[in-house]
Design a protein around this motif. Sequence first.
Motif, PDB file in Angstrom:
ATOM      1  N   ASN A 217       0.910  -1.316  -0.135  1.00  0.00           N
ATOM      2  CA  ASN A 217      -0.027  -0.140   0.097  1.00  0.00           C
ATOM      3  C   ASN A 217       0.794   1.161   0.134  1.00  0.00           C
ATOM      4  N   LYS A 218       0.486   2.345  -0.721  1.00  0.00           N
ATOM      5  CA  LYS A 218       0.964   3.612  -0.658  1.00  0.00           C
ATOM      6  C   LYS A 218      -0.010   4.694  -0.610  1.00  0.00           C
ATOM      7  N   VAL A 219       0.289   5.693   0.161  1.00  0.00           N
ATOM      8  CA  VAL A 219      -0.764   6.599   0.595  1.00  0.00           C
ATOM      9  C   VAL A 219      -0.199   7.999   0.355  1.00  0.00           C
ATOM     10  N   ILE A 220      -1.196   9.062  -0.117  1.00  0.00           N
ATOM     11  CA  ILE A 220      -0.696  10.345  -0.536  1.00  0.00           C
ATOM     12  C   ILE A 220      -1.735  11.223   0.258  1.00  0.00           C
ATOM     13  N   LEU A 221      -1.564  12.213   0.991  1.00  0.00           N
ATOM     14  CA  LEU A 221      -2.378  12.966   1.752  1.00  0.00           C
ATOM     15  C   LEU A 221      -2.232  14.405   1.052  1.00  0.00           C
ATOM     16  N   PRO A 222      -3.149  14.520  -0.039  1.00  0.00           N
ATOM     17  CA  PRO A 222      -2.923  15.992  -0.753  1.00  0.00           C
ATOM     18  C   PRO A 222      -3.612  17.013   0.109  1.00  0.00           C
ATOM     19  N   MET A 223      -4.658  17.066   0.833  1.00  0.00           N
ATOM     20  CA  MET A 223      -5.279  18.051   1.308  1.00  0.00           C
ATOM     21  C   MET A 223      -5.371  19.198   0.258  1.00  0.00           C
ATOM     22  N   ILE A 231     -19.388  26.066  -4.201  1.00  0.00           N
ATOM     23  CA  ILE A 231     -19.064  24.535  -4.064  1.00  0.00           C
ATOM     24  C   ILE A 231     -17.410  24.417  -3.910  1.00  0.00           C
ATOM     25  N   SER A 232     -17.216  23.689  -2.890  1.00  0.00           N
ATOM     26  CA  SER A 232     -15.733  23.383  -2.672  1.00  0.00           C
ATOM     27  C   SER A 232     -15.629  21.823  -2.397  1.00  0.00           C
ATOM     28  N   LEU A 233     -14.297  21.398  -2.965  1.00  0.00           N
ATOM     29  CA  LEU A 233     -13.891  20.095  -2.979  1.00  0.00           C
ATOM     30  C   LEU A 233     -12.696  20.107  -2.483  1.00  0.00           C
ATOM     31  N   ILE A 234     -12.476  18.950  -1.289  1.00  0.00           N
ATOM     32  CA  ILE A 234     -11.077  18.884  -0.520  1.00  0.00           C
ATOM     33  C   ILE A 234     -10.664  17.404  -0.784  1.00  0.00           C
ATOM     34  N   VAL A 235      -9.771  17.112  -1.588  1.00  0.00           N
ATOM     35  CA  VAL A 235      -9.407  15.803  -1.486  1.00  0.00           C
ATOM     36  C   VAL A 235      -8.302  15.372  -0.296  1.00  0.00           C
ATOM     37  N   SER A 244      -7.402  -2.213  -5.126  1.00  0.00           N
ATOM     38  CA  SER A 244      -8.122  -0.921  -5.398  1.00  0.00           C
ATOM     39  C   SER A 244      -7.491   0.203  -5.101  1.00  0.00           C
ATOM     40  N   THR A 245      -8.073   1.218  -5.734  1.00  0.00           N
ATOM     41  CA  THR A 245      -7.596   2.619  -5.334  1.00  0.00           C
ATOM     42  C   THR A 245      -8.771   3.414  -4.773  1.00  0.00           C
ATOM     43  N   GLU A 246      -8.205   3.964  -3.576  1.00  0.00           N
ATOM     44  CA  GLU A 246      -9.285   4.674  -2.686  1.00  0.00           C
ATOM     45  C   GLU A 246      -9.148   6.037  -2.448  1.00  0.00           C
ATOM     46  N   VAL A 247     -10.111   7.029  -2.838  1.00  0.00           N
ATOM     47  CA  VAL A 247     -10.074   8.462  -2.649  1.00  0.00           C
ATOM     48  C   VAL A 247     -11.057   8.965  -1.640  1.00  0.00           C
ATOM     49  N   VAL A 248     -10.579   9.509  -0.729  1.00  0.00           N
ATOM     50  CA  VAL A 248     -11.565  10.207   0.523  1.00  0.00           C
ATOM     51  C   VAL A 248     -11.292  11.782   0.208  1.00  0.00           C
ATOM     52  N   TYR A 249     -12.475  12.285   0.125  1.00  0.00           N
ATOM     53  CA  TYR A 249     -12.668  13.436  -0.015  1.00  0.00           C
ATOM     54  C   TYR A 249     -13.937  14.284   0.895  1.00  0.00           C
ATOM     55  N   LYS A 250     -13.948  15.422   0.684  1.00  0.00           N
ATOM     56  CA  LYS A 250     -15.076  16.265   1.445  1.00  0.00           C
ATOM     57  C   LYS A 250     -15.623  16.991   0.314  1.00  0.00           C
ATOM     58  N   ASN A 321      -5.651  18.026 -10.694  1.00  0.00           N
ATOM     59  CA  ASN A 321      -4.590  17.317 -11.223  1.00  0.00           C
ATOM     60  C   ASN A 321      -3.515  17.090  -9.942  1.00  0.00           C
ATOM     61  N   LEU A 322      -3.028  15.811  -9.618  1.00  0.00           N
ATOM     62  CA  LEU A 322      -2.202  15.803  -8.619  1.00  0.00           C
ATOM     63  C   LEU A 322      -0.935  15.148  -9.113  1.00  0.00           C
ATOM     64  N   GLN A 323       0.150  15.810  -8.825  1.00  0.00           N
ATOM     65  CA  GLN A 323       1.418  15.222  -9.117  1.00  0.00           C
ATOM     66  C   GLN A 323       1.772  14.345  -8.290  1.00  0.00           C
TER      67      GLN A 323
END
Length: 334
Positions: A217-223, A231-235, A244-250, A321-323
Motif C-alpha cells: 500500500n502507498k498513501v498520499i495526503l494531498p489536502m 461549491i468546494s472540494l477537498i481531496v 483497489s484505489t481509494e479516494v477520500v474527499y469532502k 490534477n495531482l502530481q
Amino acid sequence: MVEINDQKLAELLKQMEGEMPSQVRTRIDDTLASLPERKKKMKKSTMIASGIVASVAILLGAGFTNNTMAQVLQSIPFVGSVFTHSKDSTLKTTVEKGLSQTINKSATDKGITVTVNEVIFDGTRVSIGYVVQSQQDLDDNVNPSIGFKIDGKQPGNYGVGGNSERYDDQTILGVMHLDSSTQLPDKFELDVNFNKLGDTEGNWNIHFPVEEITSENKVILPMEKKESGDISLIVEKVTFAPTSTEVVYKLKQPAEREMELSFELYGSDGKALEPLSMFKENGTVKISYEPFKTIPKEITFRPQLRHDQEIDEKLSKLEMNLQLNLSALKSRGS
C-alpha cells in the motif's frame, strides 16, 4: 482411507485415459498440480488417497453412473486458489506475490458445502474466494445472500459485490468483495453467513481471522482544495492498494441546490478507472476504484454531472490534477 504408491496411481489413471469425463480429469489434474513440489519428486513415497484414489476406485467399479459421478466430484475437493481462476487479473497478481491468506474453512447444509478458500485484505476492501459444492448439479446462478459480523458486531455501513463462475456441474467458484464506510482494524475476526444460495435457503456460517497486508500500500495526503462558486472540494487521502484505489474527499455545496455528483479518476494515460463502491458519511465521501497496474506520475480527479452543460462547465473548475512523487509515497502505517 486407501494407501497407494505413485506407480499404482499412475497405472490406474492410465487405464482410465479414454473413459474419464473431462470434469473429473480437470479436478484430478488441479489436485495433482497443487501438491507441494517436494512430494511430487519423492520416488518411493506413498500417497494417502482418501480423495483421488478412492474416487478412481469408485469410477472403475461403477461405470460412471450419474449418481456415482456426483459422489466422485463431491469427494475430490477443490484445491488451489480460487483467485487464480478469477477473471480479475489483480487478484491473480496478488496471489502470485504471496499476499493472499489461506482459510479453507467449510460449512455444510441442505447437501451443499460452502468453503471459504482464501482472503485478501489490503486495507481498503476485503476480497473473499469461496467454493460452493454439491452432490447434485448446481444452477449457474448461486449468487449468495450474505451477512457479516466483524469482531462479533454487525458493521454499520457496508457494501458487498462480486461474481461467480462454474468450475464443473457440481462446483461453483466465487469471489466477493466487502467494502466498509469506516476504516477496518488491521486484524479482526470475520463471520460470514451464507443464508441463501440461489433459491436454496440454509445456514452456512464460517468464522475466520483476517489480517491486513500493508507492504504494497502507498498513501498520499494531498489536502488539496478547489472551489467553484459556492461549491468546494477537498481531496484528503488517496490509497494505492493491490486490489483497489481509494479516494477520500469532502464536498461542500448549498443544501437547497445540492447536486448528485460522480467523480472519475484518471492516470497519466488518460484512462478512467472503473468505480467499485462509494460511501457518504457526515460530509466525507470514500470512493473505491479498480487498482492501477502501476502507480502513475499524475492522477486526475474529475467531477461529472451530465444533462446540464452549464453546470458541467462550472464543475470543470473543480477538476484536480495531482502530481505524484513516487519516491516520496508513504507506506500505510509509516
